[in-house]
Design a protein around this motif. Structure first.
Motif, mmCIF file in Angstrom:
data_model
loop_
_atom_site.group_PDB
_atom_site.id
_atom_site.type_symbol
_atom_site.label_atom_id
_atom_site.label_comp_id
_atom_site.label_asym_id
_atom_site.label_seq_id
_atom_site.Cartn_x
_atom_site.Cartn_y
_atom_site.Cartn_z
ATOM 1 N N PRO A 84 33.066 43.275 93.233
ATOM 2 C CA PRO A 84 32.402 42.034 93.666
ATOM 3 C C PRO A 84 31.506 42.221 94.881
ATOM 4 O O PRO A 84 30.417 41.659 94.945
ATOM 5 C CB PRO A 84 33.576 41.100 93.965
ATOM 6 C CG PRO A 84 34.709 41.642 93.158
ATOM 7 C CD PRO A 84 34.532 43.118 93.140
ATOM 8 N N ASP A 85 31.925 42.979 95.866
ATOM 9 C CA ASP A 85 31.144 43.207 97.079
ATOM 10 C C ASP A 85 30.942 44.694 97.303
ATOM 11 O O ASP A 85 30.998 45.181 98.434
ATOM 12 C CB ASP A 85 31.847 42.585 98.290
ATOM 13 C CG ASP A 85 32.024 41.081 98.155
ATOM 14 O OD1 ASP A 85 31.002 40.397 97.917
ATOM 15 O OD2 ASP A 85 33.166 40.606 98.261
ATOM 16 N N GLU A 86 30.629 45.411 96.221
ATOM 17 C CA GLU A 86 30.660 46.867 96.286
ATOM 18 C C GLU A 86 29.521 47.446 95.459
ATOM 19 O O GLU A 86 29.381 47.137 94.277
ATOM 20 C CB GLU A 86 32.009 47.333 95.753
ATOM 21 C CG GLU A 86 32.248 48.808 95.703
ATOM 22 C CD GLU A 86 33.639 49.080 95.147
ATOM 23 O OE1 GLU A 86 34.598 49.071 95.942
ATOM 24 O OE2 GLU A 86 33.768 49.288 93.913
ATOM 25 N N ILE A 87 28.703 48.288 96.093
ATOM 26 C CA ILE A 87 27.638 49.012 95.401
ATOM 27 C C ILE A 87 27.913 50.502 95.546
ATOM 28 O O ILE A 87 28.160 50.995 96.644
ATOM 29 C CB ILE A 87 26.247 48.669 95.972
ATOM 30 C CG1 ILE A 87 25.930 47.191 95.744
ATOM 31 C CG2 ILE A 87 25.172 49.548 95.335
ATOM 32 C CD1 ILE A 87 24.608 46.748 96.350
ATOM 33 N N GLY B 5 31.710 52.507 96.707
ATOM 34 C CA GLY B 5 31.354 51.435 97.628
ATOM 35 C C GLY B 5 30.388 51.844 98.722
ATOM 36 O O GLY B 5 29.926 51.001 99.490
ATOM 37 N N ASP B 6 30.053 53.142 98.796
ATOM 38 C CA ASP B 6 29.128 53.614 99.831
ATOM 39 C C ASP B 6 27.674 53.666 99.364
ATOM 40 O O ASP B 6 26.805 54.160 100.081
ATOM 41 C CB ASP B 6 29.526 55.017 100.295
ATOM 42 C CG ASP B 6 30.630 54.991 101.336
ATOM 43 O OD1 ASP B 6 31.047 53.885 101.726
ATOM 44 O OD2 ASP B 6 31.070 56.074 101.749
ATOM 45 N N ALA C 42 20.604 42.961 96.285
ATOM 46 C CA ALA C 42 20.753 42.029 95.161
ATOM 47 C C ALA C 42 20.913 42.766 93.833
ATOM 48 O O ALA C 42 20.707 42.180 92.766
ATOM 49 C CB ALA C 42 19.551 41.091 95.095
ATOM 50 N N THR C 43 21.278 44.015 93.880
ATOM 51 C CA THR C 43 21.476 44.830 92.677
ATOM 52 C C THR C 43 22.340 44.107 91.641
ATOM 53 O O THR C 43 23.407 43.576 91.969
ATOM 54 C CB THR C 43 22.148 46.163 93.057
ATOM 55 O OG1 THR C 43 21.259 46.903 93.892
ATOM 56 C CG2 THR C 43 22.497 46.980 91.831
#
Length: 384
Positions: free
Chosen positions: A177-180, A228-229, A137-138
């Motif tokens: 959007p879907d990437e940390i 993204g990793d 939830a970052t």
């Protein structure tokens, strides 16, 4: 030798670290705890002893030892003081390990030599005010602008993040959007603010701060690993960290046993040492069993990692060890405090500090509830 016995070299190294802890930590730790003092000189001495470089290759100034050796060092420091133990555990596991494992050659060359030598220390910015166990939830965000990452957000409870020798913090941030992703943020970066130190229940010697990022700008090359990793990276970091925290917990439980045995032989009531009373003797016998069980689980997990066993097996063993050892350590402090009686409630005795320091072990680097969830999944249960 079985997979869970330590080698002669490990035991020889244990004596080296134990002597260091008794000589350099034990005489000062009560005062440091009262003053909430982070001992920079001690960190440098730990670096000179080679503790921060144990698992680091020789080309970066380390000794290239196995992970079990690091666990031995953490256990022995934690036996004397948990704050000093966590400084090493986090300094290696959360500071050095991400760069060593995922960094480019340039990043390793730039940061590792000082971190390994104890001239600098680093933090790992994962937890946020609204993202603890649910690290996915970052909310911290990083966007590319003119060849720089611009970071906005906040982190909470970050160890080794605000000392005089902190050189960097690796932070996780949403880069899509879907990437940390994980990004290296050097200390002193404009827009990067280290908040005042927390007033904590325990770990008074350990350095812990919240962090704020308000347009903090770092070069695009500070991306750690592939974009993204970040989520995958910090899960791997936590797997190793759970074994190390388990070793820290073993040290605490052993420390409780050591001081309780000494006190049980020295303290007399009704003309006899209290250790002659069955209630006390049986409590300490049970404590010995839990210490030995925790140690075996910890070094089994470390042996699996060192043997290169599949990540799934290591993850499961790490969760089992972390759950059992940390809960055993908390129980050990209750036993020790009870053995000391009224004196156990007094800060002049180490068991009071042990008692305060213990609880966080069941929370940091994955709560007991998270460990139970991981273990259940490892058993094939469809737990959410």
């Amino acid at each position: 030798m079985t997979a869970f016995e330590l080698s002669g070299d490990h035991e020889t190294f244990r004596k080296v670290v134990r002597d260091f802890a008794e000589r350099e930590v034990a005489p000062h730790v009560a005062q440091w705890d009262r003053d909430h003092h982070f001992p920079v000189d001690l960190v440098r001495s730990m670096g000179e002893l080679g503790l921060f470089g144990l698992v680091v290759p020789e080309q970066y100034g380390g000794s290239g030892a196995d992970f079990t050796t690091l666990c031995v060092a953490i256990e022995e420091l934690g036996r004397v003081d948990q704050s000093v133990g966590i400084t090493l555990e986090a300094g290696v596991g959360l500071g050095i390990n991400p760069i060593l494992t995922f960094g480019t050659d340039e990043q390793k060359d730039a940061w590792l030599p000082d971190l390994v030598a104890g001239r600098a220390i680093a933090g790992f910015g994962l937890t946020e005010p609204e993202a603890g166990s649910d690290a996915g939830a970052t909310r911290t965000r990083a966007v590319l602008d003119g060849g720089d990452w611009v970071i906005d957000g906040a982190k909470a409870f970050i160890t080794n993040s605000g000392t005089d020798i902190t050189s960097l913090v690796t932070v996780t941030a949403r880069t899509g959007p879907d990437e940390i992703s994980a990004i290296i943020v050097p200390s002193g970066t404009p827009g990067f603010t280290v908040e005042p130190a927390y007033e904590k229940l325990g770990w008074h010697i350990s350095d812990t701060h919240g962090l704020t990022f308000d347009g903090a700008r770092v070069p695009e090359a500070n991306l750690l690993g592939r974009r993204g990793d970040g989520f995958k990276q910090f899960l791997a970091v936590l797997d190793d960290g759970r074994i190390a925290i388990s070793a820290l917990a073993v040290g605490l439980a052993q420390g409780c046993l050591d001081v309780s045995l000494r006190y049980a032989n020295e303290r007399h009531t009704f003309g006899k040492p209290i250790g002659s009373r069955q209630a006390v003797a049986f409590s300490l016998a049970d404590l010995e069993v839990s210490v030995e069980a925790a140690r075996l689980l910890t070094y089994k997990a470390a042996a699996l990692k060192d043997a290169g066993r599949p990540a799934k097996a290591v993850k499961h063993a790490a969760a089992v060890a972390k759950l059992y050892s940390t809960e055993a350590a908390v129980a050990a402090t209750r036993v020790a405090t009870q053995v000391f009686g009224g004196n156990g409630f007094m800060e002049e005795y180490p068991v009071a500090r042990f008692y305060r320091d213990a609880k966080i072990l069941e929370i940091g680097e994955g709560t007991s509830e998270v460990q139970r969830m991981l273990i259940a999944r490892g058993l094939g249960l469809p737990v959410s």
